[in-house]
Design a protein around this motif. Structure first.
Motif, short mmCIF file in Angstrom:
data_model
loop_
_atom_site.label_atom_id
_atom_site.label_comp_id
_atom_site.label_asym_id
_atom_site.label_seq_id
_atom_site.Cartn_x
_atom_site.Cartn_y
_atom_site.Cartn_z
N ASP A 128 0.83 -1.21 0.00
CA ASP A 128 0.00 0.00 0.00
C ASP A 128 0.86 1.27 0.00
O ASP A 128 0.39 2.35 0.36
N CYS A 129 2.11 1.14 -0.42
CA CYS A 129 3.04 2.28 -0.36
C CYS A 129 2.48 3.53 -1.04
O CYS A 129 2.53 4.63 -0.48
N LEU A 130 1.94 3.38 -2.23
CA LEU A 130 1.42 4.55 -2.96
C LEU A 130 0.25 5.19 -2.23
O LEU A 130 0.14 6.42 -2.16
N SER A 131 -0.63 4.36 -1.68
CA SER A 131 -1.76 4.89 -0.90
C SER A 131 -1.27 5.65 0.32
O SER A 131 -1.85 6.68 0.70
N LYS A 132 -0.20 5.16 0.93
CA LYS A 132 0.37 5.83 2.10
C LYS A 132 0.91 7.21 1.72
O LYS A 132 0.83 8.15 2.51
N TYR A 164 -6.26 9.35 -5.25
CA TYR A 164 -6.41 8.18 -4.36
C TYR A 164 -7.03 6.98 -5.08
O TYR A 164 -6.51 5.86 -5.00
N MET A 165 -8.13 7.19 -5.79
CA MET A 165 -8.79 6.07 -6.47
C MET A 165 -7.94 5.53 -7.61
O MET A 165 -7.94 4.32 -7.86
N PHE A 167 -5.38 3.38 -5.99
CA PHE A 167 -6.04 2.15 -5.52
C PHE A 167 -6.26 1.18 -6.68
O PHE A 167 -6.00 -0.02 -6.56
N LYS A 168 -6.73 1.70 -7.81
CA LYS A 168 -6.99 0.84 -8.98
C LYS A 168 -5.69 0.26 -9.54
O LYS A 168 -5.65 -0.89 -9.97
N MET A 169 -4.62 1.06 -9.54
CA MET A 169 -3.33 0.57 -10.01
C MET A 169 -2.85 -0.62 -9.17
O MET A 169 -2.44 -1.66 -9.71
N THR A 170 -2.90 -0.44 -7.86
CA THR A 170 -2.43 -1.49 -6.95
C THR A 170 -3.31 -2.72 -7.05
O THR A 170 -2.83 -3.86 -7.07
N ASN A 171 -4.62 -2.49 -7.14
CA ASN A 171 -5.56 -3.61 -7.23
C ASN A 171 -5.32 -4.44 -8.49
O ASN A 171 -5.32 -5.68 -8.45
N LEU A 172 -5.08 -3.78 -9.62
CA LEU A 172 -4.84 -4.49 -10.87
C LEU A 172 -3.52 -5.27 -10.79
O LEU A 172 -3.45 -6.43 -11.21
N LYS A 173 -2.50 -4.64 -10.25
CA LYS A 173 -1.21 -5.33 -10.10
C LYS A 173 -1.38 -6.60 -9.26
O LYS A 173 -0.88 -7.68 -9.61
N TYR A 179 -8.13 -4.70 -20.61
CA TYR A 179 -8.19 -3.58 -21.55
C TYR A 179 -8.89 -2.38 -20.90
O TYR A 179 -8.39 -1.26 -20.94
N GLU A 180 -10.05 -2.64 -20.30
CA GLU A 180 -10.83 -1.55 -19.70
C GLU A 180 -10.11 -0.91 -18.52
O GLU A 180 -10.11 0.31 -18.36
N ARG A 181 -9.50 -1.74 -17.70
CA ARG A 181 -8.78 -1.22 -16.53
C ARG A 181 -7.59 -0.37 -16.94
O ARG A 181 -7.33 0.69 -16.36
N LEU A 182 -6.86 -0.85 -17.95
CA LEU A 182 -5.69 -0.09 -18.40
C LEU A 182 -6.10 1.21 -19.09
O LEU A 182 -5.40 2.23 -18.96
N MET A 183 -7.20 1.19 -19.81
CA MET A 183 -7.70 2.42 -20.42
C MET A 183 -8.03 3.45 -19.34
O MET A 183 -7.86 4.65 -19.54
N GLU A 184 -8.48 2.96 -18.18
CA GLU A 184 -8.82 3.84 -17.06
C GLU A 184 -7.59 4.46 -16.41
O GLU A 184 -7.60 5.64 -16.04
N ILE A 185 -6.53 3.68 -16.23
CA ILE A 185 -5.43 4.13 -15.37
C ILE A 185 -4.11 4.46 -16.09
O ILE A 185 -3.25 5.08 -15.49
N LYS A 186 -3.98 4.07 -17.36
CA LYS A 186 -2.68 4.25 -18.03
C LYS A 186 -2.22 5.71 -18.07
O LYS A 186 -1.02 5.99 -17.98
#
Length: 290
Positions: free
Chosen positions: A219-223, A235-236, A239-245, A260-267
């Motif tokens: 959770d380093c990035l969230s911290k 924040y979200m 959270f999505k980046m860490t969750n996908l990883k 595909y959809e998740r990466l389109m959201e966070i890339k």
């Protein structure tokens, strides 16, 4: 051609001393027991010998590195003492005694009297802390880097992030239909996302303690968001980046459509998050705090 002056590798030193700190903490805890209780506990003695060897090898890793950087001829028998002298440690000679004890008793299969083990380690244990402290202060002075920030590591990881995001962009730009029927595309974006995320996480892991964030896991990035290093608006995204990883490295099945959809959201958020960390680092350096 002018030879480039060798510099201490800050990440190597910090990583080694983190391992040393863990072994030191366990040793300190177990050696705080009364001698009689220690002597009667064979399992504890075995544990302490393992921790002592780990602590010594962690200290030696830094020693070998500094020997190479400053062109000091050393052997396994005198390395700690010579580097102790280099960094101005007043108990440098005692590091020679510590080394002799290690060499004599490093083989865990060899018998070692429990009383001798206890008394010797109680005597030598503070040396590890003094050695690490002296090395850190020396490297800070030598590199003019009071926060011990490894800029080479940060630049390398930033390069990996930018390159990986470009490759993710290219694959996703082919459209979902092409992506879904081309297994190679799935494998490529999965790989490059993991490279991008791991590089961002490595930046986070290295810098978090500089911002006062000392306890963190995946959770380093969230911290860093909680600490205000990364703005709350991300924040979200974080959270999505860490969750996908975590999903990609677990037994969970991530379908082509979901990936595909998740990466389109966070890339498009990965590099901005990196830049926000960089901005906070610049402020920290300008303030002279740490």
């Amino acid at each position: 051609m002018q030879e480039t002056k060798k510099k201490p590798k800050i990440s190597l030193i910090l990583e080694s001393f983190t391992q040393l700190e863990k072994a030191y903490a366990d040793l300190k805890k177990n050696l705080s027991l009364p001698e009689e209780e220690f002597v009667s506990n064979k399992l504890l003695q075995d544990k302490v010998r393992v921790d002592f060897n780990l602590a010594f090898e962690s200290a030696m890793r830094v020693c070998r590195h500094l020997s190479a950087v400053y062109d000091i001829k050393t052997t396994s028998k005198d390395c700690l003492q010579k580097i102790g002298e280099l960094v101005g440690l007043s108990q440098a000679q005692a590091l020679g005694e510590l080394t002799q004890f290690y060499i004599k008793h490093r083989d865990l299969r060899e018998t070692l009297q429990s009383e001798e083990l206890y008394r010797s380690l109680v005597k030598f244990l503070p040396l590890f802390k003094e050695y690490a402290k002296a090395v850190v202060e020396f490297v800070k002075r030598e590199t003019n880097n009071p926060l011990l920030i490894d800029f080479d590591l940060l630049n390398e990881k930033a390069k990996y992030i930018k390159e990986s995001v470009k490759k993710i962009d290219f694959v996703l730009s082919q459209g979902f239909e092409e992506f879904s029927k081309t297994p190679m595309y799935y494998d490529r974006v999965k790989y490059f996302y993991q490279v991008a995320y791991d590089s961002l996480f490595d930046i986070c892991k290295h810098l978090a303690p500089k911002f006062g964030v000392r306890k963190f896991g995946d959770d380093c990035l969230s911290k860093l968001v909680e600490a205000g290093v990364i703005p709350q608006e991300y924040y979200m995204d974080v959270f999505k980046m860490t969750n996908l990883k975590n999903k990609l490295i677990s037994t969970w099945e991530v379908s082509p459509q979901e990936l595909y959809e998740r990466l389109m959201e966070i890339k498009d958020k990965i590099e901005p998050v990196m830049r926000e960390i960089s901005k906070s680092l610049k402020k920290l350096l300008q303030s002279g705090q740490g």
